[in-house]
Each structure stands twice: as structure tokens, then as C-alpha cells.
Design a protein around this motif. Structure first.
Motif: not given
Ligand code: SF4
Length: 442
Positions: A153, A156-157, A159-160, A194, A231
Motif C-alpha cells: 500500500f 501512490f500505488c 496495484v493493491p 510485485q 523491493h
Molecule cells: Fe508499493 Fe510496488 Fe506494492 Fe505498488 S506494487 S504498493 S509500488 S510495493
């Protein structure tokens, strides 16, 4: 990851009896696989739907249209409202396995009730995928998913929210897919997730990402192993030593940083600082002096000051990345930044900053590529070059793109190339010993 989802959907449709068409005008079914990581990528969906509406109005050819991927997951039924009468199916990121059934439902609906809107956004926890279905588009490389979703989380993202919580794929499935890809002649394996270095096998609690790499390294026919993305918070000495000791693991790490300012990193919820990131880079380079690093950078995150941006510029100069994906920040739906932070850096300032950043990065890349001139590099040829049909292109272990003359029969072979000239994005050379192919060189 999206490219690989497209390969999976193509395979599923082929299994259901469909064949790939050249254009939408020849197709009975059009699948638009979408990305919502940036606003512009999302807008492309509506442009494409508009084009299909025009095609149907002008030619009378009206294929079943399915919208898949992250925008489908995020927008759901709003896609039917915003582009009425174009999309028949909205299929979420975790529901793609049911695509053939959804196509059948939509086409049945058209012929019986005239209404074909079908939607499946089920987040579904099952991350297995049947072997032998994926239609791999690349003759040399195979993408293999090891993790779906993310729990980080970052503020800015998206994806979650679009790909769901983190789920590890069983090791047995991963190894089965790697063996299958190698048996089909794919020499390079790209592991996808991810946060790949967060992997722990659900079917073998003792096997982490390092253990997985060790097992994949033993698969006959696999020549190179790549992965994206690790990461910065999840590196171990054991992982770096394994990378050093196993020759099939490419000497390239994509190490997303996002900003060079500790203050901005905290607002992004990245859970590392500029200092800890730079110290990780030092540790990586101490153990792997020949490794190439690449990164992602977001410019103009809420509250980013000139001083923050200068931290980003200075970090870029210090790390000397081989390549960088840089983006202007845009608020993404449901994210913490969108809900709680004002998008307060003016677009003109974002543009000015990204232009400055890209100039610094370009000069670093040019210097790094210039250093290769006069040297021999080992290249896995993976395609005909996009620049000229008579040229081939491939990549070094460090992921540098190398262009060279040679016959198409070399695609999939490993050759030693003497580099003769360099540009910021790739280098040019000729195969050593007058073009002799050094087959199976590592
Ligand atoms: Fe953060 Fe990457 Fe997960 Fe997006 S996909 S929440 S940028 S770690």
C-alpha cells in the motif's frame, strides 16, 4: 505482468477454439487488456473503445469486446456507462481464467435478449494456472508469475486495489511452468511479482526467493534468469551471494526507488530512506561489482519541493542507473495519496523537473554505454531489431540492448559481440570471429 496476462488470455481463447486475428476488423472477439498505473494509460482504453464504436458504425462489423486488466478491475460497470454500447465484457485481473465462458455468455446474450453486458470482478484467491495453455509471444523469453498482488500500500500505488492482496504461487506450479518453457526452447525466464524477493513457497515453507532461484537454476535448458521487481526492503546477504554464485542469474537488478528524498519517501510509505537505499546499493555493488541497476522514479509527488527534487537528481547521479522509468505523478483512484494529499505540484513544474531528470539520466546512460565500446559482450539474441529489418538485437546479462547484423536464424542463440559504437539506449557491434556463433556461452 500485463503482457503475460495477455499471453494467458490468448492461450485460453485458443484452447476454446479461437484463432488470433490480424486486426480488430477481422476479429469476432476483441480483448483490450488495460493498465491503470498512470492516468494516461487509462485514457487510452476510452480512446480505443471510441475507435471500435466508429469501426462498428462504419463497417457494420461489431465484434464482442472484452475489457480486461487493472482498469476493468478498478472501473467495473462504469466502463459500460462511459462507453455505452461498445464493451460487452468487463473482466477483472483475477477473473481472466473465465474469459472463454464470459465470451460465450456475452454472445449468447446478444443472440437471445440483445443484452450482452457481462461482468466478472471476482478477486479470487487461487493463483494456480494450468500448464500448456499460455500462448507465449516471445520465442526466447518466458514470463512466469510467482506472486500476485501486493500488501505494501505505497500511498501512490493502485496495484493493491486492482490486483488484490499478496498471494504466492506454489513452487511446484512455478517449476512446472519453467520446465515447460525450457522444453519449448525458451532460454530466458522472467519471474514476475510485485515484490519477488518477498516470495515464500506456500507448498514448501523452507523455500524463499533465493531457494526458488536455486531450483530454477537447475532446470535444464534455462540459460538466463531475470526477475522484476525486488523491493529494497527485502534484500538479504544470502540472496546477493546466491546471485553472485549462480551464473544463470543475470547481472541486473531493477531496484525501484521512486524518489531521492527521505521526506517524500516517507509520504509515499516506501518504508526506507535515501540513506538506507544508498547503503543497500553499496552492499550490492560490493558483492556484485558488475551488476547493472535500473529504477522507477515518480516526479511531482504531493508536497515535492525543489530541495526534494534536487535530492532525486543527486541520487540519480550517485547511483548511476543503467536505465530508468520516470513518470509525472498523477493521483490514482482509492490510493492514500489521492484521498488525503493535494496534487499540489503544478504540471509545468513536473514537466520541468522530469526533463531535467531525464537529461541527467541520459548522460549517465551514454557514459555507461560508451564504456562498452571496444569490449566483447555476451549477448542472447532475442529479436529482429526494431530499427532495421536486417539487424538483430539482444541483451547482455546487464540488460544492455545490443544491435548487430546477422541472420534471423541466430534468434535464440548466444553470441559474443564486439561493441563498436554506443548511444544512450543501446549499443551496436558485430559478432566476434567474423560472425561465428558461440553457442551456449553463458
Ligand atoms: Fe508499493 Fe510496488 Fe506494492 Fe505498488 S506494487 S504498493 S509500488 S510495493
Amino acid at each position: 505482468m500485463n503482457v503475460h496476462d495477455s499471453e494467458r488470455m490468448a492461450g485460453l481463447l485458443e484452447q476454446a477454439g479461437f484463432e488470433a486475428a490480424e486486426t480488430a476488423a477481422d476479429a469476432d472477439v476483441v480483448v483490450i487488456n488495460t493498465c491503470s498505473v498512470r492516468e494516461r494509460a487509462e485514457e487510452k482504453l476510452y480512446t480505443r473503445l471510441g475507435e471500435l464504436r466508429v469501426m462498428a458504425a462504419e463497417s457494420g462489423h461489431d465484434p464482442i469486446v472484452a475489457v480486461a486488466g487493472c482498469v476493468a478491475q478498478q472501473e467495473g460497470p462504469a466502463i459500460f456507462k462511459r462507453s455505452p454500447g461498445v464493451a460487452d465484457i468487463v473482466v477483472g485481473t483475477q477473473a481472466i481464467r473465465r474469459l472463454p465462458m464470459l465470451v460465450e455468455q456475452a454472445s449468447g446474450g446478444r443472440s437471445t435478449s440483445g443484452s450482452s453486458s457481462v461482468i466478472d470482478l471476482d478477486p479470487h484467491d487461487d493463483v494456480t494456472f494450468p500448464l500448456g495453455v499460455t500462448r507465449r509471444g516471445d520465442p526466447v523469453k518466458a514470463y512466469v508469475t510467482i506472486i500476485e498482488g501486493c500488501n505494501e500500500f505505497c500511498s501512490f500505488c493502485v496495484v493493491p486495489y486492482t490486483r488484490g492482496h499478496e498471494r504466492m504461487r506454489p513452487k511446484a506450479d512455478i517449476l512446472g511452468e519453467v520446465r515447460e518453457a525450457a522444453a519449448q526452447g525458451r532460454r530466458e525466464v522472467h519471474l514476475l511479482g510485485q515484490i519477488v524477493n518477498h516470495y515464500v513457497a506456500p507448498d514448501d515453507g523452507l523455500c524463499d526467493f533465493t531457494g526458488l532461484l536455486e531450483e530454477i537454476h537447475e532446470v535444464p535448458g534455462v540459460e538466463r534468469i531475470r526477475f522484476a521487481s525486488p523491493h529494497p526492503r527485502h534484500f538479504s546477504v544470502r540472496f546477493l551471494e546466491t546471485m553472485r554464485d549462480l551464473p544463470k542469474i543475470c547481472r541486473h537488478l531493477h531496484l525501484p526507488v521512486q524518489s531521492g528524498s527521505t521526506r517524500v519517501l516517507a509520504a509515499m510509505r516506501r518504508r526506507y530512506t535515501r540513506e538506507s537505499y544508498l547503503s543497500l546499493v553499496d552492499r550490492i555493488r560490493a558483492l556484485l561489482p558488475d551488476v547493472a541497476l535500473s529504477t522507477d522514479m515518480i516526479i511531482g509527488f504531493p508536497g515535492e519541493t525543489d530541495a526534494d527534487f534536487h535530492d532525486t537528481l543527486s541520487l540519480t547521479s550517485l547511483v548511476r542507473y543503467h536505465s530508468m522509468f520516470s513518470f509525472k505523478y498523477s493521483p490514482r483512484p482509492n490510493t492514500l495519496a489521492e484521498q488525503r494529499m493535494a496534487d499540489d505540484v503544478r504540471d509545468a513544474v513536473k514537466t520541468e523537473r522530469i526533463v531535467a531528470l531525464q537529461a541527467v539520466q541520459r548522460s549517465v546512460q551514454t557514459e555507461l554505454n560508451d564504456d562498452l565500446v571496444g569490449r566483447n559482450v555476451v549477448v542472447l539474441i532475442d529479436a529482429a531489431s526494431r530499427r532495421r529489418e536486417t539487424e538483430l538485437s539482444g541483451r547482455t546479462s546487464q540488460n544492455v540492448v545490443v544491435n548487430l547484423p546477422g541472420p534471423a536464424a541466430w534468434i535464440g542463440r548466444t553470441v559474443t559481440v564486439r561493441v563498436e559504437r554506443a548511444g544512450p539506449h543501446s549499443v551496436w557491434g558485430t559478432a566476434g570471429d567474423g560472425g561465428r556463433v558461440s553457442a551456449d556461452e553463458g
